[in-house]
Design an enzyme around this catalytic site. Sequence first.
Site: not given
Ligand SMILES: Cc1cc2nc3c(=O)[nH]c(=O)nc-3n(C[C@H](O)[C@H](O)[C@H](O)COP(=O)(O)OP(=O)(O)OC[C@H]3O[C@@H](n4cnc5c(N)ncnc54)[C@H](O)[C@@H]3O)c2cc1C
Length: 399
Positions: A377
Amino acid sequence: MRITCKKTQQFQGEGNSKMRGRLERQHLENTENFRGFAKKYVKEEAAQWEMDQAIPFSVITAMAREGFFALTLPKEMGGEGADYVSYGMLNEALGRYSVSLTGVLNVHTMVCETLVKWGTAEQKERWLPPLMQGEHIGAFALTEPQAGIDLSGLLTTVTKKDGRYFLNGRKKWITYGAAADLFLVFGFLDKKPVCCLVPKHTEGLSVTPIRDMLGFRASALGELSFENCELTADQIIGQPGFAFTFISPFALDFGRISVAFAALGLLRGCLEECVSYSRSRQTGEVLLADRPGTRRLLTEMKIDYEAARHLCLDGAFYKSQNDPLSVEKIFMAKYFASKAAAKHSEKAVQLHGALGCHEQTPTVRFYRDSKTMEIIEGSSEVIESLIGKSLIDKRGQVH
Ligand SMILES: Cc1cc2nc3c(=O)[nH]c(=O)nc-3n(C[C@H](O)[C@H](O)[C@H](O)COP(=O)(O)OP(=O)(O)OC[C@H]3O[C@@H](n4cnc5c(N)ncnc54)[C@H](O)[C@@H]3O)c2cc1C
């Protein structure tokens, strides 16, 4: 259980600023009810749910019976009409024992609130009643294997052909994805961001459960695959083009309230477990509670808990008043509460020694879950980027 529901009038007008951060009688009553529910249905069971990596459906049914799945929805649509402070305190009460359960409540509420705000009269009539009664549980499907925060990287598409719509793509890490009945799915239609509602029995939709997450283990995460799923026009929610500028930010704002308050509940859990253990554990000649290090740890925990509580309540009060400042305030509450939860759950494990490392001790769960809360979130890094930019844009002007 009685949920006392009064919308936001009592927070408006003079004296408003004094009210913020303080709970009204109705909120205290609701909080007591929510905590009663959590003690009855969640407290003793939560450890087992995490090990089973599933929440029994009887708990979902009990929550539905209490009106929790329609808590903030308007009374005229059959909801409970409660404000966001009460919604927050429900998440706090459940999050004290199981943030996995708040995860389910969270995504379901995001779907319901999106329908209330962006759905047509026909869409509301069709989808809302079973959602509000908990007969159908909704899930929010935005993230994909190759793209989470960067929404421009999403590959899911809705294509229109001869007046019919076809959905193709994959969604990953979807909370309750393995068990939900209805998915709010985001993608692109003619390069315009779009979102649509997809029931689980749609032909071409397959669901694969995801197990062994670090935290939120009982939230039944799933991966969804859509292969030429045929949709009708009335499954598209809102205008194509609006999905990332209006709809997903709107839904994620609710998501952040849930995570912020759930982290607050988890922090309360850390405090209560640490106080209780330190009063009972003899370390040599000295009771753990009498060691200066323990007292410092408890003091820091309590101060961060109070600070998080103020930020959470402030954000929820602003949101209840439809104040645009609520977005930033909720971001800050989520940021602070999730970071404080991660910091203090680590200390709570330390204080409990080997016992703190065992699955049956709540601190293990707190430790794993709170780390996850810094990612979902709106990750901490993204919030830093947004709040930092906003401050610079306003030349450092603060309210
Ligand atoms: C337990 C759990 C429940 C979840 N439930 C849902 C759900 O119900 N629906 C859904 O759609 N998703 C869900 N997710 C996914 C979650 O929303 C994403 O994991 C989250 O948005 C981060 O995306 P990513 O994992 O692809 O990381 P990435 O976007 O690949 O990011 C990797 C790292 O880079 C950093 N980063 C990326 N972009 C930026 C930026 N612009 N500025 C600064 N730092 C950045 C991030 O902070 C992170 O540390 C869930 C994840 C988990 C772990």
